[in-house]
Design a protein around this motif. Structure first.
Motif, PDB file in Angstrom:
ATOM      1  N   GLU A 234      48.024  42.891  49.973  1.00  0.00           N
ATOM      2  CA  GLU A 234      47.665  42.149  48.775  1.00  0.00           C
ATOM      3  C   GLU A 234      46.400  42.755  48.162  1.00  0.00           C
ATOM      4  O   GLU A 234      45.444  43.070  48.874  1.00  0.00           O
ATOM      5  CB  GLU A 234      47.420  40.673  49.101  1.00  0.00           C
ATOM      6  CG  GLU A 234      48.677  39.898  49.451  1.00  0.00           C
ATOM      7  CD  GLU A 234      49.580  39.686  48.254  1.00  0.00           C
ATOM      8  OE1 GLU A 234      49.114  39.881  47.107  1.00  0.00           O
ATOM      9  OE2 GLU A 234      50.764  39.327  48.465  1.00  0.00           O
ATOM     10  N   LYS A 235      46.394  42.908  46.864  1.00  0.00           N
ATOM     11  CA  LYS A 235      45.268  43.513  46.166  1.00  0.00           C
ATOM     12  C   LYS A 235      44.371  42.422  45.600  1.00  0.00           C
ATOM     13  O   LYS A 235      44.828  41.556  44.854  1.00  0.00           O
ATOM     14  CB  LYS A 235      45.768  44.415  45.040  1.00  0.00           C
ATOM     15  CG  LYS A 235      44.660  45.202  44.352  1.00  0.00           C
ATOM     16  CD  LYS A 235      45.246  46.128  43.292  1.00  0.00           C
ATOM     17  CE  LYS A 235      44.140  46.932  42.609  1.00  0.00           C
ATOM     18  NZ  LYS A 235      44.687  47.822  41.562  1.00  0.00           N
ATOM     19  N   GLY A 236      43.092  42.452  45.978  1.00  0.00           N
ATOM     20  CA  GLY A 236      42.156  41.448  45.501  1.00  0.00           C
ATOM     21  C   GLY A 236      41.623  41.781  44.119  1.00  0.00           C
ATOM     22  O   GLY A 236      41.791  42.885  43.605  1.00  0.00           O
ATOM     23  N   MET A 237      40.972  40.802  43.518  1.00  0.00           N
ATOM     24  CA  MET A 237      40.316  41.008  42.230  1.00  0.00           C
ATOM     25  C   MET A 237      38.800  40.990  42.443  1.00  0.00           C
ATOM     26  O   MET A 237      38.286  40.155  43.181  1.00  0.00           O
ATOM     27  CB  MET A 237      40.699  39.912  41.237  1.00  0.00           C
ATOM     28  CG  MET A 237      40.159  40.176  39.828  1.00  0.00           C
ATOM     29  SD  MET A 237      40.307  38.778  38.703  1.00  0.00           S
ATOM     30  CE  MET A 237      38.932  37.766  39.253  1.00  0.00           C
ATOM     31  N   GLU A 238      38.096  41.914  41.794  1.00  0.00           N
ATOM     32  CA  GLU A 238      36.653  41.984  41.960  1.00  0.00           C
ATOM     33  C   GLU A 238      35.968  40.792  41.296  1.00  0.00           C
ATOM     34  O   GLU A 238      36.268  40.441  40.151  1.00  0.00           O
ATOM     35  CB  GLU A 238      36.110  43.289  41.379  1.00  0.00           C
ATOM     36  CG  GLU A 238      36.513  44.507  42.199  1.00  0.00           C
ATOM     37  CD  GLU A 238      35.757  45.756  41.778  1.00  0.00           C
ATOM     38  OE1 GLU A 238      34.914  45.648  40.878  1.00  0.00           O
ATOM     39  OE2 GLU A 238      36.015  46.816  42.351  1.00  0.00           O
ATOM     40  N   PHE A 239      35.070  40.179  42.048  1.00  0.00           N
ATOM     41  CA  PHE A 239      34.328  39.011  41.594  1.00  0.00           C
ATOM     42  C   PHE A 239      32.849  39.338  41.716  1.00  0.00           C
ATOM     43  O   PHE A 239      32.370  39.707  42.782  1.00  0.00           O
ATOM     44  CB  PHE A 239      34.683  37.804  42.468  1.00  0.00           C
ATOM     45  CG  PHE A 239      34.002  36.527  42.064  1.00  0.00           C
ATOM     46  CD1 PHE A 239      34.558  35.710  41.100  1.00  0.00           C
ATOM     47  CD2 PHE A 239      32.820  36.136  42.667  1.00  0.00           C
ATOM     48  CE1 PHE A 239      33.943  34.514  40.730  1.00  0.00           C
ATOM     49  CE2 PHE A 239      32.183  34.954  42.303  1.00  0.00           C
ATOM     50  CZ  PHE A 239      32.763  34.133  41.333  1.00  0.00           C
TER      51      PHE A 239
END
Length: 903
Positions: A234-239
């Protein structure tokens, strides 16, 4: 070094030299060698050259010293004789002693040779290792820099792709760009991380793009700790967020947490200052975790409370096609031998045995639904009906088509329209109240707006056209929030304009994007769709170009959106907003005066993607050229415009003797945003690219515009009141008559806000220049508020008019005049007193004011009832005109030098 010394070095940028020397224990530095740094070589190669020079110098010095003080055995023949004598002294015959001595010396020479060779090899190896270490260090530094740059670019590109995709989709989605399915507000599970406005947008857009059912997110480790680990691949989103701590003023590398700071003694706390650190971490939507499998009940509860609100069609489909299947059974009972096609949204669908037969005939995919073993589905886009229907008929099938009876809803209607509008009205009203601006709700059908001249938020109380009331409420709420965001950006508040090196037109487009995004956050927080205004939908192509080509733009957008929403939150919560502190963290104004950039503004309108026209600005003497394209100027992204390839344009210009070619877009953040003076002495042409040749077909004369204009000197600039108490700016240019003009309310606020600050002279002069220029272009705006109104009296009857302070009360100002031989007096107000000192002709002003004050006496004559009291000698009123008092509120701007403030 070969002699065992450890040397230090530093680079002197002023002379481009590397200084090598020995650093002593007391910190002092003894210079031993100076080397010219060669930029054609790498750092490691330069260091190798230095080492080689030092080694050579050392060996030469060593050889020189040995030559000056030779030892007895430094010469082989002497050494043999000496050793032979030593051996002979033991009783060995001299002949045999000489042979043994010769053999021993040869062996020692052989060993010395090998020792020297070994030392030489060691030196070369050390040198190679040092060079390799230097090169490795340099590569590591480059790698770190590259990593930081790539991380920043990756974040920008990821977020840019989300925003561009959302704006693009809005074109086909009635302006809806975020949270169409009305998911709950973005939030975290398992942690209490604050979410900025910008992060809220990205969490929403990421959820929309991936069709997640909620805006609920988690971090990797907390998810794992709470038995809901992130699924594989799963690819995360930068926060991104800001972590606040404390930095040691003496040691910048030491940063401690707030808890550590609180534990310090009070005397040590003074050594630390507040410090912000940018932090990045990947986040994951709960659908990217195993929560549904490991904690199904909690997952269902989140979907129920935070999930998307379904439209009517979606609710029917959510019921596992229960309603459709009921219709299908009814129609199948009436037409058992017909193959039924149901129109569902943009598709025609077939079910059960019809789906099996249809997939065989048409060769389309057959999907087995989970609800039932014998429930299958097959479908095709509605546009393909004319293709697939004849195939079914040719296959001998009877076909019955069932079109949907209701149009597809754009969004769910499950919300209270009145409550949405009441919240928007309340927000606008409270922001206006806490900001000291006006708020007006008019019973006229119009868009909400912020009136900068009146410093007022205006909203409409009318419902609008009869139709879908709930959709109308969504559009209206978005509109109100846009007006509220606009009110936060004025010069006396957040002052957003003029800080991004954009031309005025582009700055206005950037401001519209900020308003749309910030208003969208206000809607998404309520679980509502964010909708663009019809007018701003036209700006989508411009915004797409800017976001794609300039990765740094999102950082600016993030700053402005966060500031706007945080300001609104604070005002609604009745918290004080420190605007000056916020403005102090912003970059300075880059556009000092829009009129000075008129050439750049004009040239930005000329490049044309249809006619393939580009603008070329050549500096023949410097062999430089600026090329303005309609788009595609960025060298960071692959965004070439057909027929305008940058490599071919560069080749064409090099043929013309141009060595340096720079590319710009037609306006925007990558535009050629230069002042008019930049174009002096340059050749400007409109061209087409033909293969590898530029074909100019129009030369643009910009010399007149480029010539520097002398700025007028403003001798006096004040805020005064007219006879009705309305404020105006009084302007006295050098060698020109004075005049007054009514300013915008925000500029009047700015005038007073900077009094007695270090910005007063700069801001007041900028305001004076702005209104002088405006009045020069529009003479009808010039007013004479100094000269008293003319009255129909005989001015010859007025003698010796004078204005002064009363001898009894210095605060009381009086006007005196002799009328028909009688000396009379009357009080005047503060404004009349101040205007006397601003008058071009003070004597004429006094006479004109006397005519106004004593008009009844002048008209009635001395025989009628006198409204003004004559002055007797016994009153001994001292008539003495005093110098102008210092005005504590309305201070004057004397001759100043303009220092680049953009108004």
């Amino acid at each position: 070094m070969p002699n065992g010394k450890v040397l230090d070095y530093h680079y002197d940028a002023s002379d481009n030299k590397v200084i090598v020397g020995e650093k002593l224990n007391d910190g002092s530095f003894i210079e031993t060698y100076v080397h010219d740094y060669d930029f054609a070589l790498s750092k490691a190669e330069n260091m190798s050259a230095i080492y080689k020079e030092l080694s050579t110098e050392y060996q030469a010095k060593k050889a020189s010293e040995e030559k000056k003080t030779p030892r007895e055995d430094s010469y082989i023949q002497t050494d043999v004789v000496g050793k032979a004598k030593q051996i002979a002294s033991t009783g060995v015959p001299m002949e045999e002693a000489e042979k043994k001595a010769s053999s021993i010396v040869k062996e020692e020479v052989h060993k010395e040779h090998h020792k020297q060779e070994a030392e030489k090899d060691k030196q070369e190896k050390d040198k190679a290792n040092q060079a390799a270490a230097e090169e490795k260090k340099e590569q590591q530094e480059k790698k770190e820099e590259s990593k930081e740059a790539s991380e920043a670019t990756a974040k920008a590109l990821t977020h840019a792709a989300l925003l561009v995709g959302a704006l693009s989709a809005a074109k086909q989605n009635e302006g809806i760009w975020m949270n169409k399915s009305q998911k709950g507000n973005a939030e975290f599970i398992n942690t209490h991380t604050p979410i900025t406005a910008y992060n809220n947008i990205m969490m929403n857009l990421n959820s929309d793009a991936n069709k997640y059912k909620t805006n609920v997110y988690t971090y990797y480790n907390p998810a794992k700790e709470n038995n809901m680990p992130v699924k594989q691949n799963e690819k995360g989103m930068e926060f991104h967020w800001t972590s606040w701590g404390y930095q040691n003023a003496m040691d910048k590398d030491e940063v401690i947490t707030s808890k550590q700071f609180d534990k310090l003694p009070d005397d040590e706390k003074s050594f630390y200052t507040k410090h912000a650190t940018r932090v990045m971490q990947n986040i994951y939507n709960v659908e990217q975790t195993t929560m549904n499998a490991n904690n199904h009940d909690a997952y269902v509860e989140i979907l129920k409370n935070k999930g998307a609100q379904l439209s009517q069609n979606e609710k029917e489909q959510k019921g596992k096609y229960s309603s459709i299947m009921k219709q299908w059974k009814e129609l199948k009972g009436k037409h058992p031998d017909a193959l039924l096609l149901f129109r569902i949204g943009d598709f025609y669908e077939m079910y059960k045995q019809d789906a099996k037969r249809g997939s065989e005939v048409l060769g389309i995919t057959l999907t087995k639904m989970n609800e039932s073993k014998d429930f299958h589905l097959a479908g095709f886009p509605h546009q393909a009906l004319d293709t697939y229907l004849p195939k079914l008929i040719r296959a001998g099938e009877r076909v019955a088509i069932c079109d949907q009876l209701e149009s597809k809803k754009t969004v769910s209607q499950s919300f209270d329209a009145k409550a949405i509008l009441n919240k928007a009205y309340a927000t606008a009203k409270e922001v206006a109240k806490q900001s000291g601006m006006q708020y007006e709700r008019v019973m006229v059908l119009q868009d909400a707006k912020y009136d900068s001249k009146e410093d007022k938020i205006v909203v409409s109380g009318m419902k609008g056209e009869v139709g879908n009331e709930k959709m109308a409420a969504l559009y209206k709420a978005n509109d109100i929030y846009r007006a509220v965001v606009a009110a936060t950006g004025t010069e006396n508040r957040l002052d957003r304009s003029g800080r991004n090196n954009l031309l005025p037109e582009d700055d206005a487009k950037h401001e519209q994007l900020v308003r749309e995004l910030a208003a969208g956050v206000m809607m998404a927080r309520q679980g509502l769709p964010a909708i663009l205004s019809k007018e701003n939908e036209k700006l989508i192509p411009y915004w797409e170009r800017e976001i794609k080509e300039n990765p740094k733009l999102l950082g600016i957008v993030e700053r402005d959106v966060n500031n706007a929403v945080e300001t609104i939150d604070n005002l609604v919560a009745k918290r004080k907003v420190d605007y000056e502190s916020i403005r102090g963290q912003l970059p300075g104004k880059t556009m000092e005066k829009p009129s000075k950039y008129s050439i750049s503004q004009d040239l930005a309108k000329l490049p044309n993607i249809e006619t393939k026209e580009i603008v070329v600005v050549k500096d023949i003497l410097r062999k430089e050229a600026d090329v303005i394209l309609p788009a595609g100027a960025s060298l960071e992204v692959n965004n070439e415009v057909p027929g305008m390839r940058k490599d071919r344009i560069t080749i064409a210009l090099k043929k013309e003797g141009i060595d340096d070619v720079r590319f710009y877009n037609a306006g925007g953040s990558l535009g050629l945003n230069k002042p008019n003076s930049y174009f002096q002495g340059k050749e400007v042409t409109l061209n087409n690219l033909k293969q590898y040749e530029l074909v100019p077909h129009h030369t643009l004369d910009v010399e007149k515009q480029a010539a520097p204009k002398k700025e007028v000197i403003i001798k006096n600039f004040q805020a005064i009141k007219d006879d009705n108490g309305r404020y105006a700016f009084f302007i006295k240019p050098e060698n020109e008559p004075s005049f007054s003009v009514y300013p915008a309310k925000e500029h009047l606020n700015t005038f007073y806000n900077v009094i007695k600050t270090d910005k007063q002279a700069i801001v007041h002069n900028a305001l004076a220049q702005r209104y002088y220029e405006m009045a020069t272009k529009h003479p009808d705006t010039k007013l004479d508020l100094i000269t008293p109104k003319k009255v129909d009296v005989d001015m010859k009857l007025i003698e010796r008019p004078s204005i002064t302070s009363s001898a009894q009360d210095a605060k009381q100002k009086l006007i005196f005049a002799t009328i028909n031989g009688q000396r009379v007096q009357a009080p005047i107000n503060k404004q009349q007193w101040q205007k006397m000192w601003l008058a071009e002709d003070m004597g004429a002003y006094k006479r004109a004011l006397a005519a106004v004050i004593f008009e009844p006496m002048l008209k009635q004559g001395m025989g009628g009832e006198q409204s003004q009291q004559a002055v007797s000698e016994s009153e001994k009123v001292e008539i003495k005109e005093k110098p102008a008092p210092e005005n504590k509120v309305q201070e004057t701007v004397t001759e100043t030098h303009r220092t680049g403030l953009h108004m």
